[in-house]
Design an enzyme around this catalytic site. Sequence first.
Site, short mmCIF file in Angstrom:
data_model
loop_
_atom_site.label_atom_id
_atom_site.label_comp_id
_atom_site.label_asym_id
_atom_site.label_seq_id
_atom_site.Cartn_x
_atom_site.Cartn_y
_atom_site.Cartn_z
N LYS A 173 0.83 -1.21 0.00
CA LYS A 173 0.00 0.00 0.00
C LYS A 173 0.87 1.27 0.00
O LYS A 173 0.43 2.31 -0.46
CB LYS A 173 -0.93 0.03 1.22
CG LYS A 173 -1.83 -1.19 1.38
CD LYS A 173 -2.95 -1.26 0.37
CE LYS A 173 -4.02 -2.28 0.73
NZ LYS A 173 -3.54 -3.66 0.81
C1 LIG Z 1 -4.12 -4.77 0.31
C2 LIG Z 1 -3.30 -5.99 0.24
C3 LIG Z 1 -3.58 -6.99 -0.70
C4 LIG Z 1 -4.77 -6.92 -1.63
O1 LIG Z 1 -4.62 -5.92 -2.60
P1 LIG Z 1 -5.92 -5.39 -3.37
O2 LIG Z 1 -5.42 -4.26 -4.19
O3 LIG Z 1 -6.89 -4.96 -2.32
O4 LIG Z 1 -6.42 -6.52 -4.18
C5 LIG Z 1 -2.74 -8.09 -0.74
N1 LIG Z 1 -1.69 -8.20 0.11
C6 LIG Z 1 -1.40 -7.26 1.02
C7 LIG Z 1 -0.26 -7.46 1.93
C8 LIG Z 1 -2.18 -6.12 1.11
O5 LIG Z 1 -1.90 -5.19 2.02
#
Ligand SMILES: *Cc1c(COP(=O)(O)O)cnc(C)c1O
Length: 494
Positions: free
Chosen positions: A112
């Site tokens: 993120k």
């Molecule tokens: C948010 C997240 C995901 C999922 O990503 P999306 O864009 O919501 O599909 C997968 N792995 C981790 C560690 C995340 O923080």
Amino acid sequence: MELQYVSTRDASEVVSASQAILKGLANGGGLFVPTFIPKMDVSLEDLSKMTYQQTAYEVMKLFLTDFTKEELENCINRAYDAKFDTEEIAPLVYADGAYYLELFHGSTIAFKDMALSILPHLMITSARKNQIKNDIVILTATSGDTGKAALAGFAGVEGTKIIVFYPKDGVSPIQKQQMVTQTGDNTLVVGIDGNFDQAQTGVKKMFADEDLKKELDAAGYQFSSANSINIGRLVPQIVYYVYAYSRLLANDKIKAGESINVVVPTGNFGNILAAFYAKNMGLPIAKLICASNENKVLFDFFRTGVYDKNREFILTNSPSMDILISSNLERLIYRIAGEDAKANAALMQSLTTEGRYEITPQMRQALQDFYGNYSSEEETGQTIHDLYEKTGYVIDTHTAVAAGVYGKYKAETGDETPTVIASTASPFKFAKSVMTAIDASYAKEDDFALIDKLSEISRVEVPRAVEEIRSAPVRHKTICAVDQMPQVVRDFLK
Ligand SMILES: *Cc1c(COP(=O)(O)O)cnc(C)c1O
């Protein structure tokens, strides 16, 4: 040419990129999508000579056409700096037949950060462009990683406040500790008695609440969203797929124009949608492999054409993927519905009222580039264990869901196309699950004790982000019921 953004539920709502970033969600609950997906205007060879920041500029300039070169470069340079612990920003690591694209070298050691380190700068720049006088209040529901990454991005940024809601029993101990120790007077972190979907629904309700909106406006505030539905999150995520391709090319792992596959551990469908956009920009991606954990709504959707959230919500060891409503899927549905806002709105209405919808055979035809599968909890642990035993490389639980699905895909298809797996979190963030998968006898020890052991066996230094929270005091203790969320917001903004 100016690229505009249109609501997935109302063809008459058209805004500029900066307005889409400021609004987050369109009126009436739709998501903003670009009216067309621009094509890359530099060659793959030229890209292979560029830094991460230069690549980011080449991709983002095509989507954020109302930003000047100077504005965009300024945002990029403030975001992708020494907050990341490697100059490469997103390094590729080869292990056991796949390239792991490590998206966890930012300030909160999860993917993120890739978008949330730039979003505050895009937002402030957008506010300036649109003569906004109100302070911007970021309202976010998190299943773990978004919250901290958004807090880290917005803390202390003038003209902004940020309020994060998380399911109080639905995040890892380290994720929770990271959030509740957040500093910055403009931050508020609140646990709710409920799961992630309830938190997200609560936030969406507040965005749609006209009375609350008026009340805030009078007090000099307006809401915006840092959730993965914001186009300012999606666009920066396209960059690292282009970058990964260009690194493979630069290192002679592929020839220019050769196709790659990507595997993405998926929750809200933002990350894999970014890969889909990259493909539509002309990046040679063959298969988009969508990996789910036991909350396998998306696997069932790709298999049957029916999206059905009426099922048990399962708490897994990959909590950031414990999601039954993948919000960003709406952007794909809109596209395969022939960019028909009415058709899309009808399906989303059915999701709201029935908890399910079914797409047409024609729409299913348009999904051929996708492959969906899932890993059970047991398979995920086994994947971590086996990869470590074979190569010494340690991956986190989310990445392991993807690696497990890639194994299934290869066994089913025999496809040997070079493959990039999005590695979305550092194993240090999920130390307990990871270490227990490697050796069950670690189950007795707590997350923090296991961090040093993980560092030892993986020969990777303990990340700064983890070191920091070990001693930091808890600053946020608020817990509330789902229906108290608006009151908590009012109290904070008083
Ligand atoms: C948010 C997240 C995901 C999922 O990503 P999306 O864009 O919501 O599909 C997968 N792995 C981790 C560690 C995340 O923080």
